[in-house]
Design an enzyme around this catalytic site. Sequence first.
Site, PDB file in Angstrom:
ATOM      1  N   GLY A 131      30.855  94.609   2.439  1.00 56.59           N
ATOM      2  CA  GLY A 131      29.868  95.176   3.361  1.00 56.59           C
ATOM      3  C   GLY A 131      29.678  96.670   3.113  1.00 56.59           C
ATOM      4  O   GLY A 131      28.559  97.191   3.217  1.00 56.59           O
ATOM      5  N   THR A 132      30.757  97.334   2.788  1.00 56.87           N
ATOM      6  CA  THR A 132      30.693  98.777   2.535  1.00 56.87           C
ATOM      7  C   THR A 132      29.742  99.076   1.379  1.00 56.87           C
ATOM      8  O   THR A 132      28.888  99.968   1.455  1.00 56.87           O
ATOM      9  CB  THR A 132      32.115  99.305   2.209  1.00 56.87           C
ATOM     10  OG1 THR A 132      32.933  99.074   3.357  1.00 56.87           O
ATOM     11  CG2 THR A 132      32.109 100.774   1.860  1.00 56.87           C
ATOM     12  N   THR A 168      29.835  91.400 -14.591  1.00 59.32           N
ATOM     13  CA  THR A 168      29.972  89.942 -14.499  1.00 59.32           C
ATOM     14  C   THR A 168      30.274  89.543 -13.063  1.00 59.32           C
ATOM     15  O   THR A 168      31.120  90.138 -12.399  1.00 59.32           O
ATOM     16  CB  THR A 168      31.096  89.465 -15.452  1.00 59.32           C
ATOM     17  OG1 THR A 168      30.737  89.897 -16.764  1.00 59.32           O
ATOM     18  CG2 THR A 168      31.243  87.956 -15.426  1.00 59.32           C
ATOM     19  N   CYS A 198      41.918 100.005  10.203  1.00 60.99           N
ATOM     20  CA  CYS A 198      41.564 101.189   9.431  1.00 60.99           C
ATOM     21  C   CYS A 198      42.281 101.136   8.098  1.00 60.99           C
ATOM     22  O   CYS A 198      43.342 100.551   7.966  1.00 60.99           O
ATOM     23  CB  CYS A 198      41.864 102.460  10.194  1.00 60.99           C
ATOM     24  SG  CYS A 198      43.549 102.924  10.115  1.00 60.99           S
ATOM     25  N   SER A 247      29.458  90.431   4.905  1.00 57.34           N
ATOM     26  CA  SER A 247      30.748  90.480   4.221  1.00 57.34           C
ATOM     27  C   SER A 247      31.512  89.188   4.507  1.00 57.34           C
ATOM     28  O   SER A 247      31.729  88.838   5.675  1.00 57.34           O
ATOM     29  CB  SER A 247      31.529  91.698   4.737  1.00 57.34           C
ATOM     30  OG  SER A 247      32.784  91.751   4.110  1.00 57.34           O
ATOM     31  N   HIS A 293      34.578  88.121   4.357  1.00 60.05           N
ATOM     32  CA  HIS A 293      35.880  87.985   5.034  1.00 60.05           C
ATOM     33  C   HIS A 293      35.778  88.034   6.557  1.00 60.05           C
ATOM     34  O   HIS A 293      36.753  87.781   7.251  1.00 60.05           O
ATOM     35  CB  HIS A 293      36.891  89.004   4.493  1.00 60.05           C
ATOM     36  CG  HIS A 293      36.680  90.423   4.913  1.00 60.05           C
ATOM     37  ND1 HIS A 293      37.449  91.023   5.875  1.00 60.05           N
ATOM     38  CD2 HIS A 293      35.805  91.376   4.505  1.00 60.05           C
ATOM     39  CE1 HIS A 293      37.069  92.286   6.022  1.00 60.05           C
ATOM     40  NE2 HIS A 293      36.061  92.518   5.201  1.00 60.05           N
ATOM     41  N   GLN A 302      29.287  92.164  11.286  1.00 60.81           N
ATOM     42  CA  GLN A 302      30.033  91.446  12.333  1.00 60.81           C
ATOM     43  C   GLN A 302      29.269  90.253  12.901  1.00 60.81           C
ATOM     44  O   GLN A 302      29.858  89.400  13.542  1.00 60.81           O
ATOM     45  CB  GLN A 302      30.402  92.394  13.480  1.00 60.81           C
ATOM     46  CG  GLN A 302      31.466  93.426  13.136  1.00 60.81           C
ATOM     47  CD  GLN A 302      32.864  92.814  12.961  1.00 60.81           C
ATOM     48  OE1 GLN A 302      33.128  91.657  13.309  1.00 60.81           O
ATOM     49  NE2 GLN A 302      33.767  93.598  12.385  1.00 60.81           N
ATOM     50  N   ASN A 344      31.592  96.716  15.933  1.00 61.35           N
ATOM     51  CA  ASN A 344      32.873  96.097  15.581  1.00 61.35           C
ATOM     52  C   ASN A 344      34.019  96.503  16.496  1.00 61.35           C
ATOM     53  O   ASN A 344      35.073  95.881  16.489  1.00 61.35           O
ATOM     54  CB  ASN A 344      33.251  96.430  14.125  1.00 61.35           C
ATOM     55  CG  ASN A 344      33.206  97.903  13.832  1.00 61.35           C
ATOM     56  OD1 ASN A 344      32.196  98.561  14.034  1.00 61.35           O
ATOM     57  ND2 ASN A 344      34.304  98.442  13.346  1.00 61.35           N
TER      58      ASN A 344
END
Length: 376
Positions: free
Chosen positions: A72-73, A239, A328, A201, A203, A181, A153
Site C-alpha cells: 500500500g505504501t 519481474t 509502527c 494491500s 495483508h 483498510q 486505520n
Amino acid sequence: MNDMIYLDNAATTPLSPIVIEKVMDIMNEQYGNPSSIHRAGRTAKTVIEKARRIVANTIKASLGEVFFTSCGTESNNMILRGAIRDLGVQQIISTKLEHHCILHTLDAIVSEELAEVIYLNTDQLGRIDYNTLEELLKQSNKKTLVSLMHGNNEIGTLLDLEKVAQLCEEHQAFFHSDTVQSIGFHPIDVQTTKIHFLSGSAHKFHGPKGVGFVYINGEAKLNPFIYGGAQERNMRGGTENIYGIVGLATALAEANKQQIKRRKHIEGLRQYLKQQLDINFKDIEYNGDQEHYLYKLLSVSFPPSPKADLMVMSLDIAGICASGGSACSSGAEHESHVLATIHPDSPRKTVRFSFSYLNTSKEIDILIEKLKEILQ
Ligand code: PLP
C-alpha cells in the site's frame, strides 16, 4: 500461536488457508518468467492476468486500470508523486489523519517544492468538513489532487467517498483515496463513484505481505514509477511477484465472496465488545465516528491510570495482541499522530482492537476478564 488471541487485524491479518494452498500450488507449478514468450512464461502471465481480473472486478474497473505493486505504501507514493509529475497537479488537499506513507510523502513533496499541500481540519471524531473542502476547491484555480483515506486505520472513521468524488468532479480535481483498510470489507465501485486513484494491500485482507495494487483511472494516466522492463504495462519494471499477486487475488476473491457473512460476524463482535466494555468498566470512550465506521475496528480510550498506561503490554503478557494506536515500523509504541490530532491533550490510554472473521465472542469474553484483572 494457538493459545494467542489476535485482535490486531488492522495491523495485519493471518493468511487464510485457501490463500496458502493456492500460493503453494503456484510455487510448485509456476516457475516461468511471465515475460518469457514460451509456454512456461505464457502460463505464468495468464495467472497474473487472471489475478488482475479479480481485482478489477472487485472495484468494477477495467483490466488496464489495475497495477500490482509491492504494498500500500508504494501504491500511495506512486499516486502522489505521479499526479504531480504527470498530471500537472500543483496543489494537494489532505488531512493530518492520513497514514504515514501519505503524510511523509507529502512532507517530502513540500520540502522538494513540488506542490503546495493544504491540510483540512478534522473534528474530534476524525471527520472532515465537506463544506470547507468545497470552498477550497471552488476558490482554487490550481490543478488539485484531493487525497483522503477511506477508513482511518487508527480510529475507524469512514469518509463519504461518494460526496468527495462528486465535489472533485464538480471542481475538476483529481481524487485519490487510500483504501488500504477498506478494500475487501466495504464495497467500492469506481463506475458509480468517480475516483481517479485507489490503493490496496493484500495483508490487510488475509493475503500475503509485500504485495499491493493501485487503481489508476484511464483518464488519469501516469508514467512509470519504476523504470525497467515492460512489466505492469510499463508502469513498474521488475519481474512480477507472481506468488504474492496470486495470494492477493485469492484473498480478495474470498473476501468478496464472504463479505456479507464476515461483516455480520465481525460487526457483531465489535458491538459485543462495546456492550461488554460499557457494562464492566466506567468512563470508557470510543474514538472515531460511531455512525460511519470501519466495522473491523474499535478504538477504546480508558481513563488515565498507571495500570491503563501498561495496558497493551499487560494484554500481551496475557496472550492478547492489540495495539496502542497503530502498528509502527520500529516496533516501539509511539504516540499516535491521529490521537494527538483529534484529542491533543488527552491523558487517556487508547487501545485499538481490530477483528477478523477468525475471532469469536468467547475471545471477547476472555479479553474482558483480562481487562478486569489488569485494571482492578
Ligand atoms: N494506508 C493505510 C490506511 C494503512 O493502514 C496501511 C498499513 O497499515 C498502509 C497504507 C500501508 O500499507 P502497507 O503495509 O501495505 O505498506
